[in-house]
Enzyme design. Sequence first.
Site, PDB file in Angstrom:
ATOM      1  N   PHE A  34       0.877  -1.169   0.000  1.00 11.36           N
ATOM      2  CA  PHE A  34       0.000   0.000   0.000  1.00 11.36           C
ATOM      3  C   PHE A  34       0.910   1.213   0.000  1.00 11.36           C
ATOM      4  CE2 PHE A  34      -1.956   3.676   1.732  1.00 11.36           C
ATOM      5  CZ  PHE A  34      -3.320   3.604   1.512  1.00 11.36           C
ATOM      6  N   GLU A  35       0.851   1.993  -1.056  1.00  6.97           N
ATOM      7  CA  GLU A  35       1.526   3.286  -1.052  1.00  6.97           C
ATOM      8  C   GLU A  35       0.802   4.213  -2.014  1.00  6.97           C
ATOM      9  OE1 GLU A  35       5.656   2.604  -2.005  1.00  6.97           O
ATOM     10  OE2 GLU A  35       5.258   2.219  -4.120  1.00  6.97           O
ATOM     11  N   ILE A  36       0.645   5.450  -1.581  1.00  9.36           N
ATOM     12  CA  ILE A  36       0.096   6.505  -2.424  1.00  9.36           C
ATOM     13  C   ILE A  36       1.199   7.544  -2.517  1.00  9.36           C
ATOM     14  CG2 ILE A  36      -1.723   8.221  -2.697  1.00  9.36           C
ATOM     15  CD1 ILE A  36      -3.493   6.464  -0.913  1.00  9.36           C
TER      16      ILE A  36
END
Length: 424
Positions: free
Chosen positions: A291-293
């Site tokens: 999960f990375e934005i």
Amino acid sequence: MAVAKPLRILAALAFTLVVFILFQVFRTPPIEKPPSTPQKHTGNSDPMADPIGEPEGNLWRADDYAPDNPNAPRINATLLALVRNSEVADMITSMKDLERTWNSKFNYPWTFFNDEPFTEDFKKRTQAETKAKCNYELIPKEHWEVPSWINHDLVMESAEILKEQNIQYGNLMSYHQMCRWNSGMFYRHPALANTRYYWRVEPKVHFFCDVDYDVFRYMQDYNKTYGFTVNLYDAPQSIPSLWPETLKFLAAHPEHLHEKNAIEWLKDSERRPQHNKIAQGYSTCHFWSNFEISDLAFWRSQAYEDYFNHLDRAGGFFYERWGDAPVHSIALGLFEDATKIHWYVPSSRELPARTPTNPNEETLTNAPSTPHRFRDIGYQHIPYFNCPNSPKCSGCVAGRFTDGDKVLFKEDCRPNWFKFVGIT
């Protein structure tokens, strides 16, 4: 003259007592071992225990985000997934959750990457899960294949060592290729040339909370580089030379070290000193990058390009098992302003005034950033959770870190970040 039997027994007991006393006085004191699993965070020591709402400030709502609206306020951003054709069912699981909780309101495009052409079945089934546009991209061979400077005999020998050390996927070549691609190749793909932000989505993950604001706009408006949900320790045996190579790079390029870096977080040795020792100075704490934005401008920066190229030439993506999570985390901790990592930002930090382009948005004038991360986004990648205490969430237990064996609690390195940013 013979000594009476009772006296002999008494003398023996006395001698034994003297020996015992001397042993207690001169013996080496025992080393006090820490508990095998740290205590779960409770009360105010863990921000996840507090009621969690949306970030403060002005947020972009879903009023004008219809997929066929050419004037929608969507910015140049995409949901990004590296996925195989055989993982279509697991990918749909992830899509259903994220579409239900967020993207059905904002209709950002999906961009799928594969080192083999996508099948028509994959395309048909994934497009059926969203009203947004889906893009299906083939990874260029030069971005995926093992580089010419890598010694294949050494790779095979290293794979056996990693296997003996029980390093997960250490002997699987495709995993090494994936880690390298996710570290320094994905943002070079022509399909992302005009894209500024991305949200990485893996197959078979879950999202639990309704998110009613444009996350990408939040990143842009509040000048964030990177957003995450979970902090973990890595297996130090998988990256023993990553930190030494990083120090070599810093010695050659001191100009890339940001004055507001998070190097002390990277070097922490208090909670898991053996990890720091085996990794030769690195705590192994990292942002769990499934999960990375993130803002692609950071990965395209001169600092990161120089760093990745240095690591790529060193060969650790193949001779060891350097993952994109520690590589991304080290780079962010060294080359970026730590306040742009979206977990915590000092509340005194202010934004300049900006004239709104959305008629439904109020003017953003000197709006303070808040000590907030993407903890309002409920997330699970087996076996770890980010589960907020929020009425917007369902399907997970608030504050749960893992539903696996209790030994997994020691992999939680969020306290390192909490300590660094001063919120505990």
